[in-house]
Design an enzyme around this catalytic site. Structure first.
Site, PDB file in Angstrom:
ATOM      1  N   GLY A  11       0.824  -1.210   0.000  1.00  0.00           N
ATOM      2  CA  GLY A  11       0.000   0.000   0.000  1.00  0.00           C
ATOM      3  C   GLY A  11       0.856   1.256   0.000  1.00  0.00           C
ATOM      4  O   GLY A  11       1.911   1.286   0.633  1.00  0.00           O
ATOM      5  N   ARG A  25      19.334  11.095  -3.143  1.00  0.00           N
ATOM      6  CA  ARG A  25      20.304  12.181  -2.942  1.00  0.00           C
ATOM      7  C   ARG A  25      21.450  11.770  -2.017  1.00  0.00           C
ATOM      8  O   ARG A  25      22.589  12.164  -2.238  1.00  0.00           O
ATOM      9  CB  ARG A  25      19.581  13.435  -2.453  1.00  0.00           C
ATOM     10  CG  ARG A  25      18.656  13.949  -3.563  1.00  0.00           C
ATOM     11  CD  ARG A  25      18.236  15.354  -3.431  1.00  0.00           C
ATOM     12  NE  ARG A  25      17.564  15.764  -4.664  1.00  0.00           N
ATOM     13  CZ  ARG A  25      16.760  16.807  -4.768  1.00  0.00           C
ATOM     14  NH1 ARG A  25      16.544  17.586  -3.722  1.00  0.00           N
ATOM     15  NH2 ARG A  25      16.216  17.108  -5.928  1.00  0.00           N
ATOM     16  N   ARG A  72       0.909  -4.970  -5.712  1.00  0.00           N
ATOM     17  CA  ARG A  72       0.910  -6.224  -4.964  1.00  0.00           C
ATOM     18  C   ARG A  72       1.174  -7.278  -6.024  1.00  0.00           C
ATOM     19  O   ARG A  72       0.394  -7.454  -6.943  1.00  0.00           O
ATOM     20  CB  ARG A  72      -0.428  -6.419  -4.260  1.00  0.00           C
ATOM     21  CG  ARG A  72      -0.727  -5.248  -3.302  1.00  0.00           C
ATOM     22  CD  ARG A  72      -1.819  -5.573  -2.327  1.00  0.00           C
ATOM     23  NE  ARG A  72      -2.311  -4.371  -1.653  1.00  0.00           N
ATOM     24  CZ  ARG A  72      -1.836  -3.892  -0.497  1.00  0.00           C
ATOM     25  NH1 ARG A  72      -0.840  -4.502   0.112  1.00  0.00           N
ATOM     26  NH2 ARG A  72      -2.362  -2.818   0.049  1.00  0.00           N
ATOM     27  N   ASP A 103       4.794  -5.166   6.049  1.00  0.00           N
ATOM     28  CA  ASP A 103       5.342  -6.482   6.423  1.00  0.00           C
ATOM     29  C   ASP A 103       5.385  -7.464   5.256  1.00  0.00           C
ATOM     30  O   ASP A 103       6.294  -8.297   5.182  1.00  0.00           O
ATOM     31  CB  ASP A 103       4.615  -7.062   7.633  1.00  0.00           C
ATOM     32  CG  ASP A 103       3.112  -7.142   7.434  1.00  0.00           C
ATOM     33  OD1 ASP A 103       2.615  -6.599   6.423  1.00  0.00           O
ATOM     34  OD2 ASP A 103       2.437  -7.753   8.281  1.00  0.00           O
ATOM     35  N   GLY A 104       4.417  -7.377   4.335  1.00  0.00           N
ATOM     36  CA  GLY A 104       4.457  -8.239   3.151  1.00  0.00           C
ATOM     37  C   GLY A 104       5.712  -7.960   2.338  1.00  0.00           C
ATOM     38  O   GLY A 104       6.450  -8.882   1.931  1.00  0.00           O
ATOM     39  N   THR A 125       4.268   2.318   5.826  1.00  0.00           N
ATOM     40  CA  THR A 125       2.864   1.879   5.829  1.00  0.00           C
ATOM     41  C   THR A 125       2.099   2.756   6.815  1.00  0.00           C
ATOM     42  O   THR A 125       2.616   3.064   7.899  1.00  0.00           O
ATOM     43  CB  THR A 125       2.718   0.386   6.211  1.00  0.00           C
ATOM     44  OG1 THR A 125       1.339   0.130   6.510  1.00  0.00           O
ATOM     45  CG2 THR A 125       3.533  -0.013   7.414  1.00  0.00           C
ATOM     46  N   ASP A 127      -0.224   1.910   8.605  1.00  0.00           N
ATOM     47  CA  ASP A 127      -0.798   1.116   9.701  1.00  0.00           C
ATOM     48  C   ASP A 127       0.022   1.113  10.999  1.00  0.00           C
ATOM     49  O   ASP A 127      -0.503   0.763  12.045  1.00  0.00           O
ATOM     50  CB  ASP A 127      -1.001  -0.346   9.260  1.00  0.00           C
ATOM     51  CG  ASP A 127      -1.931  -0.451   8.060  1.00  0.00           C
ATOM     52  OD1 ASP A 127      -2.744   0.469   7.866  1.00  0.00           O
ATOM     53  OD2 ASP A 127      -1.854  -1.455   7.323  1.00  0.00           O
ATOM     54  N   ASP A 129       2.074  -1.017  11.983  1.00  0.00           N
ATOM     55  CA  ASP A 129       1.888  -2.370  12.528  1.00  0.00           C
ATOM     56  C   ASP A 129       3.150  -3.214  12.401  1.00  0.00           C
ATOM     57  O   ASP A 129       3.076  -4.434  12.369  1.00  0.00           O
ATOM     58  CB  ASP A 129       0.705  -3.054  11.817  1.00  0.00           C
ATOM     59  CG  ASP A 129       0.932  -3.190  10.314  1.00  0.00           C
ATOM     60  OD1 ASP A 129       1.887  -2.586   9.788  1.00  0.00           O
ATOM     61  OD2 ASP A 129       0.151  -3.906   9.661  1.00  0.00           O
ATOM     62  N   ARG A 162     -26.252  13.608  17.889  1.00  0.00           N
ATOM     63  CA  ARG A 162     -26.277  12.239  17.356  1.00  0.00           C
ATOM     64  C   ARG A 162     -25.005  11.511  17.773  1.00  0.00           C
ATOM     65  O   ARG A 162     -24.002  12.125  18.107  1.00  0.00           O
ATOM     66  CB  ARG A 162     -26.257  12.292  15.824  1.00  0.00           C
ATOM     67  CG  ARG A 162     -27.622  12.352  15.213  1.00  0.00           C
ATOM     68  CD  ARG A 162     -27.492  12.288  13.711  1.00  0.00           C
ATOM     69  NE  ARG A 162     -28.716  12.750  13.099  1.00  0.00           N
ATOM     70  CZ  ARG A 162     -28.792  13.341  11.914  1.00  0.00           C
ATOM     71  NH1 ARG A 162     -27.704  13.568  11.224  1.00  0.00           N
ATOM     72  NH2 ARG A 162     -29.940  13.709  11.422  1.00  0.00           N
ATOM     73  N   GLY A 170      -6.351   0.376   9.025  1.00  0.00           N
ATOM     74  CA  GLY A 170      -5.397  -0.226   9.965  1.00  0.00           C
ATOM     75  C   GLY A 170      -5.293  -1.738   9.837  1.00  0.00           C
ATOM     76  O   GLY A 170      -4.586  -2.378  10.590  1.00  0.00           O
ATOM     77  N   ARG A 171      -6.021  -2.310   8.871  1.00  0.00           N
ATOM     78  CA  ARG A 171      -6.060  -3.778   8.705  1.00  0.00           C
ATOM     79  C   ARG A 171      -6.327  -4.446  10.053  1.00  0.00           C
ATOM     80  O   ARG A 171      -7.293  -4.129  10.692  1.00  0.00           O
ATOM     81  CB  ARG A 171      -4.749  -4.245   8.099  1.00  0.00           C
ATOM     82  CG  ARG A 171      -4.552  -3.628   6.708  1.00  0.00           C
ATOM     83  CD  ARG A 171      -4.277  -4.675   5.706  1.00  0.00           C
ATOM     84  NE  ARG A 171      -2.940  -4.496   5.187  1.00  0.00           N
ATOM     85  CZ  ARG A 171      -2.297  -5.403   4.495  1.00  0.00           C
ATOM     86  NH1 ARG A 171      -2.857  -6.553   4.241  1.00  0.00           N
ATOM     87  NH2 ARG A 171      -1.093  -5.171   4.052  1.00  0.00           N
ATOM     88  N   ALA A 186     -12.264  10.949  21.378  1.00  0.00           N
ATOM     89  CA  ALA A 186     -13.407  10.056  21.110  1.00  0.00           C
ATOM     90  C   ALA A 186     -13.957   9.474  22.414  1.00  0.00           C
ATOM     91  O   ALA A 186     -13.200   9.230  23.349  1.00  0.00           O
ATOM     92  CB  ALA A 186     -12.969   8.929  20.185  1.00  0.00           C
TER      93      ALA A 186
END
Ligand code: ATP
Length: 319
Positions: A11, A25, A72, A103-104, A125, A127, A129, A162, A170-171, A186
């Protein structure tokens, strides 16, 4: 070492371009030639290479995405694909590779290194992670993007009284939700690392209303569960209008923050120095304000720990 290559894979993440700029550079400053590989490991297999110069990375430090493109690539999972890539790299007289991705990408990098090509991995990434590094390139930008969305949605949440559920990327990791939820104040943060407790969520909402709160923002990580189902359940349990916003792909792009540009510049340069020092099968890592070198294995074998202290803190501060 005379000639190295760089690619981005998996990604895209804001700050990848700042990393490429720094690699190109720094390498040229130290009299190395740099080859840019297009479309990640697919370009590596196909020999889609172009020599880069100082001008190739002009005017990119502030751009999101990646000027090299990313992919990918199925063929890289096979030994045959990786052997073709190795052959193409040797034909192009490439002596080392810097792979920027998640990581992939690191899995592929480690396999290529084991086949005989020195590889340094750079964590890029959104994420955050990846174990053994505090930060990944792109994480700070995505938190700020999500924060901007929370601020805007909060205006409507307050005006209409509301409940809003905001789904973030974040997978399988809750890192983005936790950081943005803490920074955005939040009321609840729902992440895969913590068992879901909707009674607690609803009790937070009710407690807030009882003390005069006019809004309720729930940040939910995509990896937890179906966000529409959760939104409906909260609405039914709280008996209050509840809306879902899925932020989706707007979180990936955008101009990188100062922090991501600085991190990418430092990590990119360090990756070049690591190759020059003869290191291989390593990852550039950030530890506090320092940039260090760790084994790729460290990132591949360990799971990144969530900051549970931050999770607890967010719970206390949102009361
Ligand atoms: P992000 O976390 O942003 O999605 P990523 O690097 O984890 O980035 P992946 O799609 O998982 O993204 O991996 C990128 C590419 O790395 C894959 O398309 C594939 O070409 C290669 N790759 C991933 N896993 C392996 C593996 N086990 N062996 C060889 N190559 C791999």
């Amino acid at each position: 070492m005379k000639r190295i290559a760089v690619l981005t894979s998996g990604g895209d993440a804001p700050g990848m371009n700042a990393a490429i700029r720094s690699i190109v550079r720094t390498a040229i400053f130290h009299r190395l030639e740099v080859i840019g590989v297009k479309r990640g490991y697919c370009g590596l297999i196909e020999g889609d290479y172009a020599k880069m110069n100082l001008g190739s990375v002009s005017d990119v430090i502030h751009r999101g995405g990646t000027i090299l493109g990313t992919a990918r690539c199925r063929d890289f999972f096979n030994e045959e694909g990786r052997q073709t890539a190795l052959l193409k790299m040797r034909q192009a007289r490439i002596e080392g590779l810097i792979a920027i991705g998640g990581d992939g990408t690191f899995n592929g990098a480690a396999k290529l290194d084991n086949s005989g090509m020195p590889v340094i991995a750079v964590p890029g990434t959104i994420d955050n992670d990846i174990a053994c590094t505090d930060r990944t390139i792109g994480f700070d930008t995505v938190i700020n993007t999500v924060l901007d969305a929370i601020n805007k949605i909060r205006d409507t949440a307050t005006s209409h009284e509301r409940i809003f559920v905001i789904e973030v990327m974040g997978r399988n990791s809750g890192a983005i939700a936790l950081a943005a939820g803490l920074a955005g104040g939040a009321e609840s943060i729902l992440i895969p690392e913590i068992p879901l407790n909707l009674e607690q969520v609803v009790s937070n909402i009710k407690r807030g209303i009882a003390r005069g709160k006019r809004h309720s923002i729930i940040v939910l990580a995509e990896g937890l569960a179906n966000s529409l189902d959760i939104t409906k359940q909260i609405e039914a349990m709280a008996q209050l209008e509840t809306r879902l916003t899925i932020l989706g792909y707007l979180q990936r792009g955008g101009t990188p923050t100062a922090q991501d540009r600085i991190l990418a510049s430092r990590m990119g340069a360090e990756a070049v120095y690591m190759l020059l020092r003869g290191e291989r099968n390593k990852m550039v890592a950030s530890k506090g304000d320092m940039i260090t070198s760790v084994d790729i294995e460290c990132a591949l074998l360990q799971k990144k720990e969530l900051n549970f202290q931050d999770y607890k803190l967010a719970g206390i501060l949102s009361r």
